[in-house]
Structure formats: C-alpha cells, structure tokens
Design an enzyme around this catalytic site. Structure first.
Site, PDB file in Angstrom:
ATOM      1  N   LYS A   9       0.860  -1.199   0.000  1.00 20.83           N
ATOM      2  CA  LYS A   9       0.000   0.000   0.000  1.00 20.83           C
ATOM      3  C   LYS A   9       0.895   1.248   0.000  1.00 20.83           C
ATOM      4  CE  LYS A   9      -3.579  -2.814   1.996  1.00 20.83           C
ATOM      5  NZ  LYS A   9      -4.750  -2.956   2.831  1.00 20.83           N
ATOM      6  N   HIS A  86      -8.713  -3.025  -6.106  1.00 19.23           N
ATOM      7  CA  HIS A  86      -8.595  -3.141  -4.645  1.00 19.23           C
ATOM      8  C   HIS A  86      -9.683  -2.289  -3.995  1.00 19.23           C
ATOM      9  CE1 HIS A  86      -7.127  -2.914  -0.581  1.00 19.23           C
ATOM     10  NE2 HIS A  86      -6.367  -3.964  -0.854  1.00 19.23           N
ATOM     11  N   GLU A 157     -11.228 -10.534  -1.137  1.00 17.03           N
ATOM     12  CA  GLU A 157     -10.892  -9.749   0.047  1.00 17.03           C
ATOM     13  C   GLU A 157     -12.165  -9.133   0.639  1.00 17.03           C
ATOM     14  OE1 GLU A 157      -6.527  -8.342   0.133  1.00 17.03           O
ATOM     15  OE2 GLU A 157      -7.626  -6.863  -1.021  1.00 17.03           O
ATOM     16  N   GLY A 221      -0.774  -5.606   5.866  1.00 19.72           N
ATOM     17  CA  GLY A 221      -0.010  -5.259   7.065  1.00 19.72           C
ATOM     18  C   GLY A 221       1.077  -6.260   7.449  1.00 19.72           C
TER      19      GLY A 221
END
Ligand code: 13P
Length: 237
Positions: A9, A86, A157, A221
């Site tokens: 990201k 996304h 996702e 993350g």
C-alpha cells in the site's frame, strides 16, 4: 505451491525499502512471492530479480491524465503483475467506473491481473455476498473476448476483514472461494486461481492453511515487517 502477494500500500520511504531488501536477501522463493510496492520502488525490487507488480494502473495508456502512471511506464520498470479493483481504490478513487477498462488494458499488455473483489459488512449481513462478487466479476470481464482471460487471478478480500484482524470462518472462505471458481468455470469456462486477502497474519495462518481450495494470499499489514513476513512464508505450503 501457493502464491504469496505482498501489498505494501502507501507505506515506506526509500531507506525502509533498502532495509527490507537487505533483510529478505536470498531468503525468498522468487517464483511464488510477488511484491507490490509503491510505484517509486518497483525498480528496487526488480533489480534484485523479484517478481513485482503495481498496486493499480491508469485506465488509459497515455494522455492528459495528470497524476496517473501509465501501464507502459510501469512495464518499463519491470512489472509483470498488477492489482486491479482493490477495495481501497474502489472506495477512495471511484475505481468501480474503471475496472473493466483497466482489466482490458492490462490483459492487452500481457500482464497478469490480480482482480480484487469483496463484500462490505452491510452486504455480508444482508446475505448479498454471492451477488456482489458475481457482479464484480461480470463487470471486470465484460466485452473481453479478445484478451487472454487465463491471465486473471482473483483475490477474494472481504472489505470488513481488511486491516481489522477479523477473518471469516474457514468454512465460509472455502464456500465462497468454491462459488467463485464454479461461477468462473460455468459462465466463462475459466479455471482461475483464487487468493484470500484480509488480515492474514502469523496468528491465523495455520488455521487458514487448512482451507483446501485456496491458491494463495494477498497480504497487507503482515508483509511490512520482513522477519515476520519471512516467518509467514515459511508456514505457507
Ligand atoms: P491487511 O492484510 O492489512 O488486512 O490488508 C489486506 C489487503 O488489503 C491486501 O491487499
């Protein structure tokens, strides 16, 4: 062997990228891990022969599109993959309008496309997940007869799982992934890989690894700390 995609990201400065590369040096299977750093750092990964992708592409090849980056420019830097759709792009940049054009452009340019799809919490709670996912697939694939759709990979996702540490039950992921695969097979005659993304981390990876129909992961993350990311990769079959 599962695919492992690291979506950085909008994180890291140059110094962090160089440290990261030093930390993972010779510890990564370069055939199955794909990095999606900020466009500025794509060539740093490419230089060391990692598979690398962009987090997005512009919907046109060239032109008066201030602030955008062309797929041709990204290809010069060495990408072979791109994420498209996304949920953060859909939410903040209105990307729903461009998904179809972006998918076509990427396939035309021989990139592998990781198409991200997923439902919101409200949609899940209203039993709309299947409908939403099918709609997102249809929108991305429409009018697409001339390009090689086998270069698509789907990343499921659930939006409510991104960055929240909350993930669906294994049974739910299995069912949804199977539904996506069956839909692609029946409607488009495609056998595509389906990845799971959303809070994949060291705490839940053992459990996720029991899901038999998953082809890999899209990790946000938990890919940002190289040592932890290496630990994750070691667990993934
Ligand atoms: P997290 O792994 O941080 O939840 O992010 C998932 C994601 O959006 C990957 O594209």
């Amino acid at each position: 062997m599962k695919l492992i995609c690291a979506n950085f990201k909008m994180n890291f400065l140059k110094e962090n990228i160089l440290n990261y590369l030093e930390n993972i040096h010779e510890k990564i299977n370069k055939d199955r891990v794909i990095f999606f750093p900020s466009n500025l750092y794509i060539s740093d990964f490419k230089k060391e022969n990692y598979l690398v992708g962009s987090q997005d592409i512009s919907f046109k090849e060239f032109g008066s599109l201030t602030g955008e980056t062309s797929i041709k420019q990204l290809k010069e830097l060495g990408i072979s993959y791109t994420l498209i759709g996304h949920s953060e792009r859909r939410k903040y940049f209105n990307d729903n309008r461009y998904i179809n054009a972006k998918v076509k452009l990427a396939l035309k340019n021989d990139l592998k496309v990781i198409l991200c799809i997923g439902e919101s919490l409200k949609e899940r709670d209203n039993n709309l997940t299947s409908l939403v996912l099918k709609k997102e697939i249809d929108e991305a694939l429409k009018n697409n007869n001339c390009f090689n759709l086998n270069n698509l990979i789907i990343a499921y996702e659930p939006i409510w799982s991104i960055g929240t540490s909350v993930i669906p039950d294994n049974k739910v992921i299995f069912k949804i992934v199977q539904e996506i695969k069956d839909y692609l097979k029946n409607k488009y005659d495609l056998n595509l890989k389906v990845l799971y993304g959303g809070s994949v981390n060291l705490e839940n990876i053992d459990k996720l690894e029991n899901i038999s129909n998953l082809d890999g992961y899209l990790i946000g993350g938990a890919s940002l700390q190289p040592e932890k990311f290496l630990d994750l990769i070691r667990i993934i079959k």
